[in-house]
Write an enzyme that holds these catalytic residues in place. Sequence first.
Site, PDB file in Angstrom:
ATOM      1  CG  ASP A  19      -1.904  16.379   4.630  1.00 54.64           C
ATOM      2  OD1 ASP A  19      -2.124  15.158   4.462  1.00 54.64           O
ATOM      3  OD2 ASP A  19      -1.916  17.203   3.698  1.00 54.64           O
ATOM      4  CB  CYS A  37       0.556   8.334  -4.653  1.00 55.48           C
ATOM      5  SG  CYS A  37       1.098   9.867  -5.353  1.00 55.48           S
ATOM      6  CB  ALA A  54      -5.944   7.893  -1.044  1.00 54.46           C
ATOM      7  CE  LYS A  82       2.775  14.551   6.980  1.00 57.09           C
ATOM      8  NZ  LYS A  82       2.082  13.927   8.122  1.00 57.09           N
ATOM      9  CB  THR A  83      -2.687  10.724   0.009  1.00 58.28           C
ATOM     10  OG1 THR A  83      -3.133   9.523   0.670  1.00 58.28           O
ATOM     11  CG2 THR A  83      -1.275  10.550  -0.492  1.00 58.28           C
ATOM     12  CB  CYS A  87       0.268  14.256  -2.938  1.00 54.01           C
ATOM     13  SG  CYS A  87       0.082  13.123  -4.338  1.00 54.01           S
TER      14      CYS A  87
END
Length: 310
Positions: free
Chosen positions: A205, A251, A216, A213-214, A73
Amino acid sequence: MLESGKRIGYDYLVVAAGHQLDYGKVDGVEGKVGRDGLYSNYTRDGATATWRGIRSFAGGTAIFVEPKGPIKCGGAPQKIAYLADSHWRRSGVRERIDQRFVTGKPVIFGSPYYRPALEEVMRRKKITPVVSHNLISVDPAKKIASFETSEGETTMEYDFLHFCPPQSAPDFIKSSALADSSGYVEVDRATLQHARFPNVFGLGDSSNLPTSKTGAAIRKQAPVVVYNLLRHADGADLAVDSLEYHGYSSCPVVTDYGKMMLAEFDYSLKPTPTLPPWEHDSRIPTYANWLIKTRALPVLYWQGMMRGLA
Ligand SMILES: Cc1cc2nc3c(=O)[nH]c(=O)nc-3n(C[C@H](O)[C@H](O)[C@H](O)COP(=O)(O)OP(=O)(O)OC[C@H]3O[C@@H](n4cnc5c(N)ncnc54)[C@H](O)[C@@H]3O)c2cc1C
């Protein structure tokens, strides 16, 4: 192979081992985080201690730090800075605080579309951005933080310091045959199939996908892995029959209590807004977005994503 030494065979392997928090890469913080003005909300106890620290802070220099390497994130180090600012304004102490956002990266946000809007948020909040300063050590007794810059080492005194720890792929991935030279699982950026082992897929990730990297992002990656793995198991050639991931990530950057900017983009870093349909410009933090973050996303996560329904 498990810690016990037990070996488990597989036909297909799906790797989603997440990110490792490398607190050890910042000298001086071990055993000192969570008190005396030094905080990091990346663990459960760390989050509780950070909130306690924010509430009890009444003035001085407050520094919010982001490392130069990949993190989960990309907006998270800013979110905590904005929430702290909001709280300090509400409690009437903000005028007594010199607040800075210090990042090891050359810019405060990767997507050039959303970056100016976030720079504007910092201007409005009187948070001073400092780029290309990578935290390398902290002296918690003297409250001095040291940063690596292109011109050598520099220090800043602080009264309150929140830092996002350096992160990397888990060590067991780095030392395995699955990793690329950066240590992450080496997958095809469209099919998520491993570049060298066709019966291995990777997402999340711990994969080397060149996107933010999320969770979502993973919501879009998971159906791609499922489809492609099943097609491959049926004997299909993924070069001609596959689902493709285009790098979608998002994000939700909370900018104030009651305001959120939903940054959505793909591999091109161009905006790919899906939510909310009534917004004209997704760079404007709104109350509607805040409701999405606080009310809708938890339901989407727990009832939808965790059950494989959304
Ligand atoms: C402060 C913060 C805010 C964030 N905000 C958002 C947000 O608003 N929206 C969003 O979409 N994302 C957000 N994220 C990012 C999101 O949480 C991550 O991208 C996501 O959780 C990654 O999922 P993952 O499955 O790849 O890894 P993880 O969620 O880290 O899961 C990996 C799992 O693998 C397990 N594991 C690791 N090694 C081993 C091993 N050797 N053996 C067995 N199990 C192992 C771990 O225990 C863990 O359960 C945020 C992250 C942080 C830290």
